[in-house]
Design a protein around this motif. Structure first.
Motif, PDB file in Angstrom:
ATOM      1  N   VAL A  62     -16.970  14.039  -7.665  1.00 59.03           N
ATOM      2  CA  VAL A  62     -16.799  13.777  -6.241  1.00 59.03           C
ATOM      3  C   VAL A  62     -15.729  12.704  -6.008  1.00 59.03           C
ATOM      4  CG1 VAL A  62     -17.968  13.008  -4.141  1.00 59.03           C
ATOM      5  CG2 VAL A  62     -19.148  14.516  -5.739  1.00 59.03           C
ATOM      6  N   SER A  63     -15.731  11.656  -6.824  1.00 52.34           N
ATOM      7  CA  SER A  63     -14.717  10.608  -6.693  1.00 52.34           C
ATOM      8  C   SER A  63     -13.322  11.160  -6.954  1.00 52.34           C
ATOM      9  CB  SER A  63     -14.989   9.468  -7.671  1.00 52.34           C
ATOM     10  OG  SER A  63     -16.222   8.870  -7.403  1.00 52.34           O
ATOM     11  N   ILE A  64     -13.207  12.008  -7.939  1.00 52.57           N
ATOM     12  CA  ILE A  64     -11.908  12.587  -8.290  1.00 52.57           C
ATOM     13  C   ILE A  64     -11.434  13.519  -7.179  1.00 52.57           C
ATOM     14  CG2 ILE A  64     -10.684  14.063  -9.929  1.00 52.57           C
ATOM     15  CD1 ILE A  64     -12.696  12.957 -12.065  1.00 52.57           C
ATOM     16  N   VAL A  65     -12.341  14.325  -6.642  1.00 56.18           N
ATOM     17  CA  VAL A  65     -11.976  15.235  -5.553  1.00 56.18           C
ATOM     18  C   VAL A  65     -11.484  14.439  -4.348  1.00 56.18           C
ATOM     19  CG1 VAL A  65     -12.929  16.843  -3.862  1.00 56.18           C
ATOM     20  CG2 VAL A  65     -13.386  17.166  -6.296  1.00 56.18           C
ATOM     21  N   ALA A  66     -12.183  13.365  -4.012  1.00 60.20           N
ATOM     22  CA  ALA A  66     -11.768  12.531  -2.875  1.00 60.20           C
ATOM     23  C   ALA A  66     -10.366  11.968  -3.118  1.00 60.20           C
ATOM     24  CB  ALA A  66     -12.773  11.408  -2.644  1.00 60.20           C
ATOM     25  N   LEU A  67     -10.121  11.457  -4.306  1.00 62.16           N
ATOM     26  CA  LEU A  67      -8.801  10.921  -4.639  1.00 62.16           C
ATOM     27  C   LEU A  67      -7.737  12.015  -4.566  1.00 62.16           C
ATOM     28  CD1 LEU A  67      -6.974   8.620  -5.601  1.00 62.16           C
ATOM     29  CD2 LEU A  67      -7.591   9.240  -7.950  1.00 62.16           C
ATOM     30  N   CYS A  68      -8.062  13.201  -5.051  1.00 60.12           N
ATOM     31  CA  CYS A  68      -7.108  14.313  -5.012  1.00 60.12           C
ATOM     32  C   CYS A  68      -6.750  14.688  -3.583  1.00 60.12           C
ATOM     33  CB  CYS A  68      -7.689  15.529  -5.726  1.00 60.12           C
ATOM     34  SG  CYS A  68      -7.794  15.318  -7.507  1.00 60.12           S
ATOM     35  N   LEU A  69      -7.741  14.726  -2.708  1.00 61.95           N
ATOM     36  CA  LEU A  69      -7.470  15.036  -1.303  1.00 61.95           C
ATOM     37  C   LEU A  69      -6.546  13.991  -0.683  1.00 61.95           C
ATOM     38  CD1 LEU A  69     -10.985  16.234  -0.170  1.00 61.95           C
ATOM     39  CD2 LEU A  69      -8.896  17.613  -0.183  1.00 61.95           C
ATOM     40  N   VAL A  70      -6.797  12.734  -1.004  1.00 60.20           N
ATOM     41  CA  VAL A  70      -5.943  11.661  -0.485  1.00 60.20           C
ATOM     42  C   VAL A  70      -4.521  11.820  -1.027  1.00 60.20           C
ATOM     43  CG1 VAL A  70      -5.525   9.165  -0.555  1.00 60.20           C
ATOM     44  CG2 VAL A  70      -7.824  10.033  -0.067  1.00 60.20           C
ATOM     45  N   LEU A  71      -4.379  12.059  -2.320  1.00 64.47           N
ATOM     46  CA  LEU A  71      -3.046  12.203  -2.917  1.00 64.47           C
ATOM     47  C   LEU A  71      -2.282  13.385  -2.317  1.00 64.47           C
ATOM     48  CD1 LEU A  71      -3.751  11.418  -6.672  1.00 64.47           C
ATOM     49  CD2 LEU A  71      -2.375  10.052  -5.083  1.00 64.47           C
ATOM     50  N   PHE A  72      -2.949  14.516  -2.185  1.00 60.51           N
ATOM     51  CA  PHE A  72      -2.255  15.676  -1.620  1.00 60.51           C
ATOM     52  C   PHE A  72      -1.882  15.418  -0.161  1.00 60.51           C
ATOM     53  CE2 PHE A  72      -1.930  19.799   0.468  1.00 60.51           C
ATOM     54  CZ  PHE A  72      -0.899  20.336  -0.270  1.00 60.51           C
ATOM     55  N   SER A  73      -2.772  14.796   0.589  1.00 58.31           N
ATOM     56  CA  SER A  73      -2.490  14.489   1.993  1.00 58.31           C
ATOM     57  C   SER A  73      -1.321  13.511   2.123  1.00 58.31           C
ATOM     58  CB  SER A  73      -3.732  13.913   2.675  1.00 58.31           C
ATOM     59  OG  SER A  73      -4.756  14.879   2.701  1.00 58.31           O
ATOM     60  N   VAL A  74      -1.332  12.469   1.307  1.00 65.77           N
ATOM     61  CA  VAL A  74      -0.237  11.487   1.335  1.00 65.77           C
ATOM     62  C   VAL A  74       1.078  12.152   0.931  1.00 65.77           C
ATOM     63  CG1 VAL A  74       0.667   9.404   0.205  1.00 65.77           C
ATOM     64  CG2 VAL A  74      -1.693   9.453   1.048  1.00 65.77           C
ATOM     65  N   GLY A  75       1.045  12.965  -0.110  1.00 64.00           N
ATOM     66  CA  GLY A  75       2.251  13.675  -0.538  1.00 64.00           C
ATOM     67  C   GLY A  75       2.795  14.588   0.553  1.00 64.00           C
ATOM     68  N   SER A  76       1.907  15.269   1.253  1.00 62.32           N
ATOM     69  CA  SER A  76       2.341  16.155   2.348  1.00 62.32           C
ATOM     70  C   SER A  76       2.964  15.348   3.479  1.00 62.32           C
ATOM     71  CB  SER A  76       1.152  16.960   2.877  1.00 62.32           C
ATOM     72  OG  SER A  76       0.670  17.830   1.890  1.00 62.32           O
ATOM     73  N   TRP A  77       2.334  14.220   3.811  1.00 58.61           N
ATOM     74  CA  TRP A  77       2.867  13.368   4.875  1.00 58.61           C
ATOM     75  C   TRP A  77       4.246  12.818   4.474  1.00 58.61           C
ATOM     76  CZ3 TRP A  77       0.595  12.855   9.581  1.00 58.61           C
ATOM     77  CH2 TRP A  77       1.192  11.954  10.460  1.00 58.61           C
ATOM     78  N   MET A  78       4.355  12.375   3.219  1.00 60.64           N
ATOM     79  CA  MET A  78       5.636  11.861   2.733  1.00 60.64           C
ATOM     80  C   MET A  78       6.717  12.941   2.797  1.00 60.64           C
ATOM     81  SD  MET A  78       4.240   9.732  -0.582  1.00 60.64           S
ATOM     82  CE  MET A  78       5.857   9.495  -1.301  1.00 60.64           C
ATOM     83  N   PHE A  79       6.343  14.167   2.477  1.00 61.63           N
ATOM     84  CA  PHE A  79       7.280  15.296   2.516  1.00 61.63           C
ATOM     85  C   PHE A  79       7.819  15.458   3.936  1.00 61.63           C
ATOM     86  CE2 PHE A  79       8.611  19.721   1.861  1.00 61.63           C
ATOM     87  CZ  PHE A  79       9.058  19.681   0.554  1.00 61.63           C
ATOM     88  N   ALA A  80       6.940  15.356   4.935  1.00 61.05           N
ATOM     89  CA  ALA A  80       7.343  15.504   6.338  1.00 61.05           C
ATOM     90  C   ALA A  80       8.316  14.416   6.763  1.00 61.05           C
ATOM     91  CB  ALA A  80       6.115  15.475   7.245  1.00 61.05           C
TER      92      ALA A  80
END
Length: 182
Positions: A62-80
């Motif tokens: 669960v901790s890893i999944v939460a971190l992964c969601l944050v990383l993917f979200s941050v990466g997507s925002w940075m891409f924009a």
């Protein structure tokens, strides 16, 4: 919760994927050669997942999944928000780490939460949910591009994925502090 989480992650990824090439060409005039190099860099975290497994085993799924969601979200925002190819490379790697680690973790969570004898059925249902979210992600990308342009596509991908955190919270309660080797 797990199906909703799967929907949010897949939807966010497919929203991101739907606009990626357009942004690269329209904003940065990326050539085929540059595109190939960018994809090679994006795949490095996927190859590194094998090496990261030992480190990841120290944390709950669960901790890893939460971190992964944050990383993917941050990466997507940075891409924009990227204004240079260097920023695109960083955004791709950050988001890719979240995505590549999340894929096996999602299945691990599903398997851990499913009673014996139902695992195959539940994994099949989860793949169906992910496929439905791919359609939703494509529709969201088209809508956001029309209303807000390409940056809106990636902001919505980030938001779509970050909403998955809402579905992670109840899983912490169910899993507690238990650690698993993945």
């Amino acid at each position: 919760c797990l199906f909703a989480l799967s929907f949010m992650l897949s939807g966010g990824f497919n929203t991101w994927r739907s606009g990626k090439n357009n942004l690269l060409v329209e904003r940065f005039d990326v050539s085929g050669e540059e595109r190939g190099l960018l994809e090679a860099v994006r795949e490095i975290p996927g190859l590194a997942v094998v090496g990261m497994t030992a480190v990841l085993a120290m944390f709950s799924e669960v901790s890893i999944v939460a971190l992964c969601l944050v990383l993917f979200s941050v990466g997507s925002w940075m891409f924009a928000e990227a204004t240079s190819m260097n920023q695109i490379y960083v955004a791709m790697v950050v988001g890719s780490i979240g995505l590549h680690v999340m894929i096996p973790m999602r299945q691990s969570l599903l398997l851990a939460a499913t009673p014996e004898g139902q695992k195959g059925r539940i994994l099949g249902l989860a793949q169906s949910v992910a496929a439905a979210s791919a359609i939703a992600g494509g529709a969201l990308a088209a809508t956001m591009n029309r209303w807000f342009g390409l940056s809106g596509v990636f902001h919505s991908a980030a938001a779509f994925s970050a909403l998955g955190l809402v579905f992670v919270l109840p899983l912490w309660k169910l899993q507690g502090d238990r650690k698993r080797v993945v």
